[in-house]
Design an enzyme around this catalytic site. Structure first.
Site, PDB file in Angstrom:
ATOM      1  N   ASP A  62     -27.182  -8.736 -58.502  1.00 18.03           N
ATOM      2  CA  ASP A  62     -26.604  -7.496 -57.984  1.00 18.03           C
ATOM      3  C   ASP A  62     -27.555  -6.377 -58.407  1.00 18.03           C
ATOM      4  O   ASP A  62     -27.658  -6.055 -59.605  1.00 18.03           O
ATOM      5  CB  ASP A  62     -25.202  -7.282 -58.566  1.00 18.03           C
ATOM      6  CG  ASP A  62     -24.552  -6.013 -58.006  1.00 18.03           C
ATOM      7  OD1 ASP A  62     -25.281  -5.112 -57.543  1.00 18.03           O
ATOM      8  OD2 ASP A  62     -23.312  -5.918 -58.051  1.00 18.03           O
ATOM      9  N   TYR A 153     -26.551   8.504 -47.103  1.00 18.61           N
ATOM     10  CA  TYR A 153     -27.316   7.354 -46.589  1.00 18.61           C
ATOM     11  C   TYR A 153     -28.659   7.832 -46.035  1.00 18.61           C
ATOM     12  O   TYR A 153     -29.715   7.284 -46.361  1.00 18.61           O
ATOM     13  CB  TYR A 153     -26.514   6.633 -45.501  1.00 18.61           C
ATOM     14  CG  TYR A 153     -27.274   5.478 -44.875  1.00 18.61           C
ATOM     15  CD1 TYR A 153     -27.478   4.304 -45.592  1.00 18.61           C
ATOM     16  CD2 TYR A 153     -27.789   5.569 -43.579  1.00 18.61           C
ATOM     17  CE1 TYR A 153     -28.193   3.253 -45.031  1.00 18.61           C
ATOM     18  CE2 TYR A 153     -28.488   4.521 -43.016  1.00 18.61           C
ATOM     19  CZ  TYR A 153     -28.690   3.365 -43.746  1.00 18.61           C
ATOM     20  OH  TYR A 153     -29.404   2.331 -43.190  1.00 18.61           O
ATOM     21  N   LYS A 157     -32.641   7.109 -47.223  1.00 18.98           N
ATOM     22  CA  LYS A 157     -33.650   6.533 -46.325  1.00 18.98           C
ATOM     23  C   LYS A 157     -34.850   7.477 -46.153  1.00 18.98           C
ATOM     24  O   LYS A 157     -35.976   7.030 -45.932  1.00 18.98           O
ATOM     25  CB  LYS A 157     -32.997   6.179 -44.987  1.00 18.98           C
ATOM     26  CG  LYS A 157     -31.977   5.050 -45.107  1.00 18.98           C
ATOM     27  CD  LYS A 157     -32.605   3.800 -45.702  1.00 18.98           C
ATOM     28  CE  LYS A 157     -31.647   2.671 -45.924  1.00 18.98           C
ATOM     29  NZ  LYS A 157     -32.288   1.466 -46.460  1.00 18.98           N
ATOM     30  N   THR A 188     -25.932  -6.106 -37.451  1.00 18.55           N
ATOM     31  CA  THR A 188     -25.828  -6.877 -38.699  1.00 18.55           C
ATOM     32  C   THR A 188     -24.463  -6.577 -39.322  1.00 18.55           C
ATOM     33  O   THR A 188     -23.701  -5.763 -38.805  1.00 18.55           O
ATOM     34  CB  THR A 188     -26.914  -6.471 -39.724  1.00 18.55           C
ATOM     35  OG1 THR A 188     -26.613  -5.166 -40.201  1.00 18.55           O
ATOM     36  CG2 THR A 188     -28.315  -6.517 -39.139  1.00 18.55           C
TER      37      THR A 188
HETATM   38  P1  NAP Z   1     -26.526  -6.389 -44.088  1.00 13.73           P
HETATM   39  O1  NAP Z   1     -26.459  -7.353 -42.973  1.00 13.73           O
HETATM   40  O2  NAP Z   1     -25.264  -5.779 -44.608  1.00 13.73           O
HETATM   41  O3  NAP Z   1     -27.349  -7.040 -45.284  1.00 13.73           O
HETATM   42  C1  NAP Z   1     -27.520  -6.357 -46.490  1.00 13.73           C
HETATM   43  C2  NAP Z   1     -28.182  -7.299 -47.484  1.00 13.73           C
HETATM   44  O4  NAP Z   1     -28.279  -6.622 -48.748  1.00 13.73           O
HETATM   45  C3  NAP Z   1     -27.366  -8.550 -47.709  1.00 13.73           C
HETATM   46  O5  NAP Z   1     -28.216  -9.647 -47.908  1.00 13.73           O
HETATM   47  C4  NAP Z   1     -26.593  -8.234 -48.986  1.00 13.73           C
HETATM   48  O6  NAP Z   1     -26.307  -9.459 -49.633  1.00 13.73           O
HETATM   49  C5  NAP Z   1     -27.618  -7.408 -49.742  1.00 13.73           C
HETATM   50  N1  NAP Z   1     -26.997  -6.543 -50.723  1.00 13.73           N
HETATM   51  C6  NAP Z   1     -26.000  -5.625 -50.526  1.00 13.73           C
HETATM   52  N2  NAP Z   1     -25.642  -5.064 -51.685  1.00 13.73           N
HETATM   53  C7  NAP Z   1     -26.429  -5.642 -52.638  1.00 13.73           C
HETATM   54  C8  NAP Z   1     -26.512  -5.498 -54.052  1.00 13.73           C
HETATM   55  N3  NAP Z   1     -25.719  -4.641 -54.732  1.00 13.73           N
HETATM   56  N4  NAP Z   1     -27.422  -6.246 -54.717  1.00 13.73           N
HETATM   57  C9  NAP Z   1     -28.214  -7.122 -54.066  1.00 13.73           C
HETATM   58  N5  NAP Z   1     -28.184  -7.302 -52.725  1.00 13.73           N
HETATM   59  C10 NAP Z   1     -27.286  -6.572 -52.039  1.00 13.73           C
HETATM   60  O7  NAP Z   1     -27.439  -5.142 -43.707  1.00 13.73           O
HETATM   61  P2  NAP Z   1     -28.801  -5.026 -42.855  1.00 13.73           P
HETATM   62  O8  NAP Z   1     -28.464  -4.277 -41.632  1.00 13.73           O
HETATM   63  O9  NAP Z   1     -29.493  -6.337 -42.741  1.00 13.73           O
HETATM   64  O10 NAP Z   1     -29.575  -4.025 -43.816  1.00 13.73           O
HETATM   65  C11 NAP Z   1     -30.830  -4.304 -44.396  1.00 13.73           C
HETATM   66  C12 NAP Z   1     -31.560  -2.999 -44.592  1.00 13.73           C
HETATM   67  O11 NAP Z   1     -31.798  -2.400 -43.316  1.00 13.73           O
HETATM   68  C13 NAP Z   1     -30.769  -1.966 -45.411  1.00 13.73           C
HETATM   69  O12 NAP Z   1     -31.656  -1.299 -46.299  1.00 13.73           O
HETATM   70  C14 NAP Z   1     -30.276  -1.008 -44.354  1.00 13.73           C
HETATM   71  O13 NAP Z   1     -30.055   0.299 -44.853  1.00 13.73           O
HETATM   72  C15 NAP Z   1     -31.414  -1.048 -43.354  1.00 13.73           C
HETATM   73  N6  NAP Z   1     -31.065  -0.602 -42.007  1.00 13.73           N
HETATM   74  C16 NAP Z   1     -30.122  -1.248 -41.295  1.00 13.73           C
HETATM   75  C17 NAP Z   1     -29.777  -0.764 -40.035  1.00 13.73           C
HETATM   76  C18 NAP Z   1     -28.706  -1.416 -39.192  1.00 13.73           C
HETATM   77  O14 NAP Z   1     -28.229  -0.788 -38.237  1.00 13.73           O
HETATM   78  N7  NAP Z   1     -28.332  -2.641 -39.464  1.00 13.73           N
HETATM   79  C19 NAP Z   1     -30.410   0.377 -39.510  1.00 13.73           C
HETATM   80  C20 NAP Z   1     -31.381   1.010 -40.277  1.00 13.73           C
HETATM   81  C21 NAP Z   1     -31.722   0.503 -41.517  1.00 13.73           C
HETATM   82  P3  NAP Z   1     -25.100  -9.749 -50.645  1.00 13.73           P
HETATM   83  O15 NAP Z   1     -23.852  -9.156 -50.057  1.00 13.73           O
HETATM   84  O16 NAP Z   1     -25.098 -11.257 -50.727  1.00 13.73           O
HETATM   85  O17 NAP Z   1     -25.496  -9.121 -51.925  1.00 13.73           O
END
Ligand code: NAP
Length: 262
Positions: A62, A153, A157, A188
């Protein structure tokens, strides 16, 4: 990075991080996968080992817990086989600032910025010394747009974008590649985790399309990769405007409009 070097990916249990894991395994790299959900990490690791033959290790942590974060930092500091860090773990916090709890705000900052910069700080000196390697930081287009309303947020970023640009200026001459990736809304679990019904959002990008595009930027050694931005010239224009503004900052004296009335 060398072809069989190890890639450490945070937030690899699902979403964008899991897609990166898949791509780097297929490229012949060994992986270290970090997230909280050990069972999910192990199931992805087993599938990738079976499908690609890659060496895949899981390192559950974590990243908001200082002791667990320190274990990942130590691994990045000490394991010379790791040449690439994908700093991807992150969460979203939507809605109005005044409705968000102080603890939720602090937890978001801890994950999206503190953990990310600590991990970059753990690996960067070793990569700079070796004269090779890469740090990929996942930012967001929200970091360009206070108008979107997700102020904390977006601020995390914007921090990631600025940090990446600054680190690139310092580390690129030493042979270390730094990339900021700015996705827009991508399909996601992040939405559901933030309390948003993803099915009410038809226009999201697919995660595979996003990560494949991010890797096109990675292979081109772009510093800033914005897959959903259709006119690249708009980013160049923003950067040029920023440079013009910087050139007009004169340290020694205030601008005319701030001179107190006589
Ligand atoms: P996601 O599907 O919710 O995945 C988030 C990942 O981070 C999961 O593997 C989660 O795994 C892990 N995580 C969350 N809290 C954590 C913690 N406290 N310690 C360790 N790991 C943790 O989100 P995603 O969309 O793939 O996001 C990935 C990145 O892309 C993020 O930085 C997000 O801000 C960025 N992003 C996403 C979007 C979008 O629309 N999806 C847009 C712009 C940027 P566990 O729960 O197993 O810990």
């Amino acid at each position: 990075m060398t072809s069989h070097s190890t890639v450490l990916i945070t937030g690899a249990s699902t979403g964008i991080g899991a897609a990166y894991a898949e791509r780097f395994a297929r490229r012949g790299h060994s992986l270290v996968l970090v997230a909280r959900d050990k069972a999910r990490l192990e199931s992805l690791a087993a599938r990738l080992r079976a499908e690609t033959g890659a060496a895949v290790e899981v390192l559950p942590a974590d990243l908001t817990q200082p002791g667990e974060l320190a274990a990942v930092e130590a691994r990045l500091r000490e394991d010379a086989g790791i040449e690439t860090l994908i700093n991807n773990a992150g969460a979203a916090l939507l809605g109005n600032f005044v409705d968000q709890s102080t603890d939720d705000v602090a937890r978001l900052v801890a994950l999206n910025t503190t953990a990310l910069v600590r991990l970059a700080s753990a690996i960067a000196p070793r990569l700079a010394h070796a004269g090779k390697g890469a740090i990929v930081n996942i930012s967001s287009v929200v970091g360009l747009a206070p108008e979107f309303g997700a102020s904390v947020y977006g601020a995390t970023k914007a921090f990631v974008l600025f940090l990446s640009q600054g680190l690139s200026l310092e580390l690129a001459p030493k042979g270390v590649y730094v990339q900021a990736v700015l996705p827009a809304g991508t399909r996601t679990e992040i939405w559901e985790r933030a309390g948003v019904d993803v099915d009410a959002m038809p226009d999201l990008m697919g995660v595979d399309e996003l990560v494949d595009a991010a890797l096109v930027g990675f292979d081109r050694r772009e510093v800033v990769t914005i897959p959903p931005l259709h006119e690249a010239a708009r980013w160049d224009a923003l950067n040029a405007a920023r440079q013009t503004l910087i050139a007009d900052i004169r340290q020694a004296h205030v601008a005319e409009r701030y001179r107190p009335a006589a």
